[in-house]
Write a protein that holds these residues in place. Structure first.
Motif, short mmCIF file in Angstrom:
data_model
loop_
_atom_site.label_atom_id
_atom_site.label_comp_id
_atom_site.label_asym_id
_atom_site.label_seq_id
_atom_site.Cartn_x
_atom_site.Cartn_y
_atom_site.Cartn_z
N ILE A 181 12.09 8.31 7.90
CA ILE A 181 13.05 8.06 8.97
C ILE A 181 12.95 6.62 9.42
O ILE A 181 11.91 6.20 9.94
N GLU A 182 14.04 5.86 9.19
CA GLU A 182 14.06 4.46 9.58
C GLU A 182 14.60 4.28 11.00
O GLU A 182 15.40 5.09 11.47
N SER A 183 14.18 3.19 11.62
CA SER A 183 14.70 2.81 12.93
C SER A 183 14.58 1.31 13.08
O SER A 183 13.85 0.66 12.32
N GLY A 184 15.33 0.77 14.05
CA GLY A 184 15.18 -0.64 14.38
C GLY A 184 16.29 -1.55 13.92
O GLY A 184 16.26 -2.75 14.20
N GLY A 185 17.27 -1.03 13.22
CA GLY A 185 18.37 -1.88 12.79
C GLY A 185 19.25 -2.28 13.96
O GLY A 185 19.08 -1.81 15.08
N GLY A 186 20.18 -3.19 13.67
CA GLY A 186 21.08 -3.63 14.73
C GLY A 186 21.78 -4.91 14.37
O GLY A 186 21.78 -5.34 13.22
N LEU A 187 22.37 -5.52 15.40
CA LEU A 187 23.11 -6.77 15.24
C LEU A 187 22.29 -7.91 15.83
O LEU A 187 21.77 -7.80 16.94
N VAL A 188 22.18 -8.99 15.08
CA VAL A 188 21.40 -10.14 15.53
C VAL A 188 22.09 -11.41 15.04
O VAL A 188 22.76 -11.41 14.01
N GLN A 189 21.91 -12.49 15.78
CA GLN A 189 22.47 -13.77 15.35
C GLN A 189 21.59 -14.42 14.30
O GLN A 189 20.37 -14.15 14.23
N ALA A 190 22.20 -15.26 13.51
CA ALA A 190 21.45 -15.99 12.49
C ALA A 190 20.30 -16.75 13.15
O ALA A 190 20.46 -17.34 14.22
N GLY A 191 19.14 -16.70 12.49
CA GLY A 191 17.95 -17.33 13.04
C GLY A 191 17.11 -16.40 13.88
O GLY A 191 15.96 -16.73 14.23
N GLY A 192 17.65 -15.26 14.20
CA GLY A 192 16.95 -14.29 15.03
C GLY A 192 16.01 -13.41 14.24
O GLY A 192 15.82 -13.59 13.03
N SER A 193 15.43 -12.43 14.94
CA SER A 193 14.44 -11.53 14.33
C SER A 193 14.77 -10.08 14.65
O SER A 193 15.39 -9.77 15.67
N LEU A 194 14.33 -9.22 13.75
CA LEU A 194 14.40 -7.78 13.94
C LEU A 194 13.17 -7.16 13.31
O LEU A 194 12.61 -7.71 12.35
N ARG A 195 12.78 -6.02 13.83
CA ARG A 195 11.66 -5.28 13.26
C ARG A 195 12.13 -3.88 12.92
O ARG A 195 12.59 -3.14 13.81
N LEU A 196 12.02 -3.52 11.66
CA LEU A 196 12.36 -2.18 11.21
C LEU A 196 11.09 -1.35 11.10
O LEU A 196 10.02 -1.87 10.76
N SER A 197 11.23 -0.06 11.36
CA SER A 197 10.10 0.83 11.24
C SER A 197 10.51 2.08 10.47
O SER A 197 11.66 2.52 10.57
N CYS A 198 9.58 2.62 9.72
CA CYS A 198 9.84 3.83 8.95
C CYS A 198 8.69 4.80 9.15
O CYS A 198 7.52 4.44 8.94
N LEU A 199 9.02 5.99 9.57
CA LEU A 199 8.02 7.03 9.75
C LEU A 199 8.11 8.01 8.58
O LEU A 199 9.18 8.54 8.28
N ALA A 200 6.97 8.23 7.93
CA ALA A 200 6.91 9.19 6.83
C ALA A 200 6.27 10.46 7.35
O ALA A 200 5.15 10.44 7.85
N SER A 201 6.99 11.55 7.24
CA SER A 201 6.44 12.83 7.69
C SER A 201 6.22 13.74 6.50
O SER A 201 6.98 13.73 5.54
N GLY A 202 5.15 14.48 6.54
CA GLY A 202 4.91 15.47 5.50
C GLY A 202 4.03 15.03 4.35
O GLY A 202 3.61 15.85 3.55
N HIS A 203 3.76 13.72 4.28
CA HIS A 203 2.96 13.24 3.13
C HIS A 203 2.49 11.82 3.38
O HIS A 203 3.20 11.03 4.00
N ILE A 204 1.31 11.51 2.89
CA ILE A 204 0.82 10.13 2.92
C ILE A 204 1.00 9.55 1.53
O ILE A 204 0.39 10.02 0.57
N PHE A 205 1.81 8.53 1.42
CA PHE A 205 2.17 7.97 0.13
C PHE A 205 1.27 6.81 -0.27
O PHE A 205 0.76 6.07 0.56
N TYR A 206 1.12 6.65 -1.58
CA TYR A 206 0.36 5.52 -2.10
C TYR A 206 1.08 4.20 -1.84
O TYR A 206 0.49 3.23 -1.39
N VAL A 207 2.37 4.17 -2.11
CA VAL A 207 3.15 2.95 -1.93
C VAL A 207 4.35 3.24 -1.03
O VAL A 207 5.03 4.25 -1.19
N MET A 208 4.59 2.33 -0.11
CA MET A 208 5.79 2.38 0.71
C MET A 208 6.49 1.05 0.61
O MET A 208 5.84 0.01 0.43
N ALA A 209 7.80 1.08 0.72
CA ALA A 209 8.57 -0.13 0.47
C ALA A 209 9.87 -0.13 1.25
O ALA A 209 10.29 0.87 1.83
N TRP A 210 10.49 -1.30 1.24
CA TRP A 210 11.82 -1.49 1.80
C TRP A 210 12.74 -2.04 0.71
O TRP A 210 12.36 -2.95 -0.04
#
Length: 121
Positions: free
Chosen positions: A5-34
């Motif tokens: 489950i991802e969260s944190g997207g949105g609208l931002v101006q060029a040069g700005g910052s955003l932080r995305l987060s992903c919650l994994a439920s049900g399993h601990i994975f070896y590799v996670m990616a975007w």
């Protein structure tokens, strides 16, 4: 049931910052990616991190601007995006797997629904 489950997207101006987060439920994975898919483009690899957090990979297009991190206790993976550009506009997807390449889409078995990031000029 395994879910990403991802969260944190949105609208931002060029040069700005955003932080995305992903919650994994049900399993601990070896590799996670975007990954991301921009308008009219194919989905592309952005960054990945191993369970140990020692190994990370980044696409050349985001090196030095984006940082991936992981909290195994919370089973989350974050993507800190700085110095955003209009070309970073895309739907960003969290993905995970337990075996295979850290950057090849074909290795990833689990995918989130995606979160929209829009960077205005």
């Amino acid at each position: 049931q395994v879910r990403l489950i991802e969260s944190g997207g949105g609208l931002v101006q060029a040069g700005g910052s955003l932080r995305l987060s992903c919650l994994a439920s049900g399993h601990i994975f070896y590799v996670m990616a975007w990954f991301r898919q921009g308008p009219g483009k194919e989905r592309e690899f952005i960054a990945s991190i191993s369970r140990s957090t020692i190994t990370t990979y980044y696409a050349d297009s985001v090196k030095g601007r984006f940082a991936i991190s992981r909290d195994n206790a919370k089973n989350t993976v974050d993507l800190q995006m700085n110095s955003l550009k209009p070309e970073d506009t895309a739907v960003y997807y969290c993905a995970a797997h337990n075996e295979g390449s850290l950057y090849s889409q074909d290795s990833y078995d689990y995918w989130g629904q995606g979160t929209q990031v829009t960077v205005s000029s």
